[in-house]
Design an enzyme around this catalytic site. Structure first.
Site, PDB file in Angstrom:
ATOM      1  CB  CYS A  14      -1.296   0.126   1.133  1.00 18.01           C
ATOM      2  SG  CYS A  14      -2.538   1.068   0.834  1.00 18.01           S
ATOM      3  CG  HIS A  55      -3.561  -3.671   3.461  1.00 17.18           C
ATOM      4  ND1 HIS A  55      -2.522  -3.085   4.292  1.00 17.18           N
ATOM      5  CD2 HIS A  55      -3.894  -2.825   2.369  1.00 17.18           C
ATOM      6  CE1 HIS A  55      -2.463  -1.650   3.636  1.00 17.18           C
ATOM      7  NE2 HIS A  55      -3.525  -1.615   2.751  1.00 17.18           N
ATOM      8  CD  GLU A  93      -1.147  -5.528   5.571  1.00 18.98           C
ATOM      9  OE1 GLU A  93      -0.857  -6.076   4.836  1.00 18.98           O
ATOM     10  OE2 GLU A  93      -1.575  -4.200   5.606  1.00 18.98           O
TER      11      GLU A  93
END
Lengths: 735, 228
Positions: free
Chosen positions: B86, B194, B196
């Site tokens: 990002c 993302h 994560e």
């Protein structure tokens, strides 16, 4: 350039304070408290501190009636935010605040700074903010001004929350013409902390230092508290200078630095408070008041963005991203060094003094020397006249809707902006940063895991001005009940409430009646649901050209989920599961969305709410969820049973086949206290044994189609077609 | 394996990455502030999402001047694995560690939603845990994720297999549906989605684990890269 301020005598004669919201009687009272005529700075401070926003001078008698304490409440109203014990050594901290007036004038910055302000309230207690929710109300989305307001308010909330890195996990967006010129922008923030580290906004201990941290003080938002406590009119040009500008990057640094202070420098810290409404004066004088201290500030030391600011401007600026710390003498350097690590201004700007005076120095002169209490506890409190509005004394006859084609009516309600899908707006908010969000916006409540525990928090904001307009007391109780329902169906036990009380001009007896009566209803409900009010704010004067908004208390509520495996959402999960309704349906159409849609307004006597019965049903729902018997749960709200069933179908495209012993029209009734649950086949016997007569089996989830047979009509449609109507209802209107 | 998670003022996904690597994957990870100048001893550097320096001016435009960036360039030049997610992707393009640039989304709005992606190349250090052409779902959350590169660069990226992830339903206008891309050497990846945020079923899915598992596998096959 030197500005010449009016002398005390000129102020007495020319009465500039009238423009700042003070009355002549209040001026006289203040002069009496001082024992002399106030100077320009001193009267300015009073105008901020005696505004409704800071002093609650009209609402205090009402707020005193709230139930604010149970055995779990660690800190109730009066501080930056309230705190509730959630076990495992942790506490939840939350508060909501309105930013209606600034958002009406400058929607992006108004909404953004509303979010920024409420976040500061949370970390001022020492809690890490973990979620934001927003309760918004607008006029018709077909109005071009409304379209722009929605776009900019949503952009402002996202612009601030996304950048600072706190997920926006829920909220609501409601529509009614009464909000056309007075939109409601209420932001709620939730934080979590170790309960041993709770901070208060205190300034105690003679000689201890006051340290100013964060952004510099500028000429923005001067006397915003007074601005927020006045009505709008078409004649008076919108006062743009009273709106502040937010900087989420600065606030992120400020938040991280302040949390480092509360986490690691407890011994040095006496107290901390954010500079919100009425800026420097309110933060400092409230800290002195709470500690029964005196205080002196040297305004030459305040970091300033512009030259030649007057004491009046410095003290009443509402520049954002500023905090005031009281630090033990001798620890100043350690704290200042910490802020320097974050590249933040931190300066000692004053000290706690003996006595009870509030003194300000500027260019070596004393520009203010007043008793602390003159700005705080001695502010006026008004016991307003209350009078029932005429519309309530003679309610219209019960509304009996004609529903010749229930499917067409369903489609109409699914497309109504109050029910229509809002994912296209919510997706402009980061809902997942911090990686704890278990349930994102779109279900009944947002759910966020609490790291370091096996628990999660569910949270919701609810309001229903339509109901309050017909009956403020019952409507107030229903608003609380609606919030508890949203938490219970998510698998959470409701813990407590924060509120934003949004009303019109309280000096009108009819408006004060609405405020006082709804507070009664809220209080009755909070006691039954064991959800004390731990924080909140009041937004009055939501009027334009003399017409008030619907009385709209916004209830923000947080609940506790003790077992992560019991988090529940509203979507039908699988085909072949039993669909049950808890709570009987009657012909309750007064105040309903159906009445609003069919007649363009609401009228009649509001349906009642049986609090004890409601509590029993909620307990049953929670018990069934905790026993792992329930696969989906949803409360019945706007639009009634059929709308609720359709909403449960949309998530996965799974519909149902059901039969109800009701005329089709009652599928749109808004009788209170109803829930829809799905139960997998394997658990149906256990569930029925638990629920007994309280739950009615109405059918089974089915692939692709929603089919409900009423006594006089059968409603049948593909889920996908209904979903498309629901998705386009609002999004197409806003294009 | 020891990972460094860079932290710029304004980064807000740094703690999430630390959690994913330490608590979910069970590997060693440390936060490294942007004013540090040494990345020696690390096997992997992660550049997190957020709004570095407020993203004022342009996303990543200020972060590229942070002291740690010199060390990061040296680390990458030495062949160390770097992943920017990002805002991290934006920073890496601004710093010239990756080709192309990220423009405002076509809608001119921030978008946060789960996004299906196709694994376009599963032969990179970042994607061996996935099957070829596997469709995975990762959340996106960005305003400026619309990938642009000039035609020659784009052709080279495609020819070299540098496109690792593509959007199945392009949400932001990215050229060639590019969601994640590596440098020519294949040791630096930038991606807008993302991973994560997709490492726990409780939070909605585990499709992001593959990125970290691939990297852990890759770093354990290599010796520690010494920066400088």
């Amino acid at each position: 350039m030197l500005q010449t301020e009016m002398s005390p005598e000129t102020i007495r004669v020319k009465k500039p304070y009238l423009d700042w919201g003070l009355t002549e009687a209040e001026y006289d009272r203040y002069a009496e408290l001082l024992g002399r005529l106030p100077n320009y700075t001193e009267i300015g401070l009073a105008s901020g501190m005696w505004s409704e926003h800071c002093a609650y001078k009209f609402s205090k008698p009402v707020l005193k009636g709230f139930w604010t304490k149970n055995d779990r409440v660690l800190m109730g109203p009066g501080e930056g935010a309230g705190v509730i014990d959630i076990g495992e050594g942790k506490a939840v901290v939350f508060k909501a605040e309105s930013h209606n007036h600034p958002s009406a004038v400058e929607p992006y910055e108004g909404a953004a700074t509303g979010v920024g302000g409420i976040i500061r309230d949370i970390f001022s207690i020492g809690a890490k903010p973990i979620a934001v929710l927003d309760s918004l109300a607008f006029g018709s989305p077909t109005d071009p001004r409304t379209k722009q307001l929605i776009d900019q308010v949503v952009a402002g909330i996202g612009g601030y929350g996304n950048a600072i890195g706190i997920p926006t996990v829920g909220g609501e967006i409601r529509f009614a013409d009464s909000y056309a010129k007075n939109p409601l922008v209420n932001a709620m923030c939730v934080g979590v902390m170790d309960k041993a580290k709770i901070q208060k906004g205190k300034a105690a201990g003679v000689g201890n230092a006051l340290i100013y941290v964060g952004a510099k003080t500028g000429r923005d938002g001067i006397n915003g508290a007074s601005f927020a406590s006045a009505e709008f009119s078409d004649e008076a040009a919108a006062d743009r200078s009273a709106v502040q500008v937010g900087d989420p990057f600065m606030e992120k640094l400020l938040m991280d630095a302040c949390l480092e202070v509360t986490d690691r420098h407890q011994a040095a810290l006496v107290g901390m408070q954010d500079m919100g409404a009425a800026g420097l004066v309110s933060s400092t004088v409230e800290m002195a008041d709470k500690s029964d201290s005196g205080m002196v500030l040297d305004l030459d030391l305040i970091p300033q963005r512009e030259p030649h600011m007057t004491p009046f401007e410095i003290m009443l600026s509402e520049s954002q991203e500023r905090m005031m710390l009281c630090v033990r003498a001798g620890s100043e350097d350690q704290i200042i060094a910490l802020f320097k690590e974050y590249d933040l201004d931190a300066v000692v700007c004053g000290h706690v003094e003996a006595g009870h005076r509030y003194r300000l120095l500027h260019h070596g002169e004393v520009v203010c020397d007043v008793p602390v209490s003159a700005l705080t506890s001695d502010a006026p409190v008004y016991h307003q006249a209350s009078q029932q509005p005429a519309r309530l004394a003679h309610p219209a006859a019960d509304f009996v809707p004609a529903v010749p084609d229930a499917l067409a009516t369903l489609k109409q309600l699914l497309a109504d902006p109050n029910v229509a899908d809002k994912a296209f707006l919510y997706q402009r908010y980061d809902a997942q940063v911090q990686t704890n969000t278990c349930v994102t916006p779109g279900s009944d409540a947002g759910v966020v895991r609490v790291r370091g525990t096996h628990r999660a928090l569910a949270m919701t904001t609810d309001s229903n001005g339509r109901y309050l307009y017909l009956d403020p007391e019952v409507g107030g109780a229903i608003t609380v009940a609606e919030a508890t329902r949203n938490l219970v169906v998510s698998g959470a036990e409701p813990l407590g409430i924060t509120d934003c009380l949004n009303y019109g001009d309280p000096t009108k007896p009819e408006i004060f009646y609405e405020l006082a009566e709804s507070a009664k209803g809220i209080t009755a409900a909070t006691k039954v649901f064991n959800t004390p009010v731990i924080s909140g704010n009041v937004s009055l004067y939501n009027e334009t050209n003399g017409v008030a908004i619907y009385p709209t208390p916004m209830i923000g509520m947080v609940g506790l989920i003790e077992d992560l495996t019991t988090i529940t959402t509203q979507d039908f999960k699988q085909v072949g599961e039993g669909v049950y309704v808890i709570g009987a349906t009657g012909a309750d159409f007064n105040g309903s969305l159906l009445q609003q849609v069919l007649t363009g307004g609401v009228a009649g006597t509001l349906m009642p709410l049986d609090l004890a019965a409601e509590k029993a049903k909620q307990d049953l729902v929670l018990q069934a969820i905790r026993a792992h018997l329930v696969s989906a749960a949803h409360d019945v709200a706007d639009g009634g049973l059929l709308v609720a069933l359709a909403e449960m179908s949309f998530g996965r495209g799974i519909g149902l086949k059901a039969t109800v012993d009701l005329p089709a029209a009652q599928l749109f009734s808004e009788t209170q206290g109803r829930f829809i649950l799905t139960v997998p086949a394997a658990h149906q016997a256990a569930f029925e044994a638990m629920a007994g007569a309280a739950a009615t089996h109405i059918g089974t989830t089915e692939a692709g189609t929603l089919k409900v047979t009423a006594t006089d009509q059968t409603i049948e449609a593909p889920v996908a077609a209904l979903k498309q109507i629901n998705m386009e209802g609002l999004s197409c209107q806003l294009k | 394996m020891k990972a460094a998670v860079l932290s710029f003022p304004g980064s807000n996904c740094d703690a999430d990455l630390l959690w994913a690597i330490r608590d979910i994957c069970g590997e060693e990870a440390e936060m490294v502030a942007a004013n540090h100048t040494d990345l020696s001893g690390f096997d992997l550097v992660l550049v997190p999402g957020g709004f570095s320096y407020g993203d004022y001016l342009r996303s990543g435009a200020i972060a590229k001047f942070a002291p740690v960036m010199t060390a990061l360039k040296a680390f990458a030049d030495a062949g160390g694995y770097v992943i920017g997610i990002c805002n991290g992707f934006q920073i890496l393009t601004e710093a010239g560690l990756l080709p192309g640039a990220l423009q405002w989304n076509q809608s001119l709005q921030f978008i946060c939603e789960p996004e299906p992606l196709v694994v376009a190349n599963n032969q990179t250090a970042f994607s061996t845990a996935y099957r070829a052409d596997q469709t995975i779902t990762l959340p996106i959350a960005h305003g400026e994720g619309n990938y642009y590169a000039d035609p020659a660069t784009l052709a080279a990226l495609e020819a070299n297999g540098q496109v690792v992830f593509r959007y199945a339903h392009n949400p932001n206008g990215s050229l060639n549906d590019i969601a994640g891309v590596t440098n020519a050497r294949g040791n630096v990846l930038g991606m807008m989605p993302h991973p994560e945020r997709a490492v726990e079923a409780l939070l909605g899915g585990t499709d992001g684990l593959g990125v970290f598992q691939s990297l852990i596998h890759a770093t354990k096959g290599a010796t520690t890269v010494a920066a400088n």
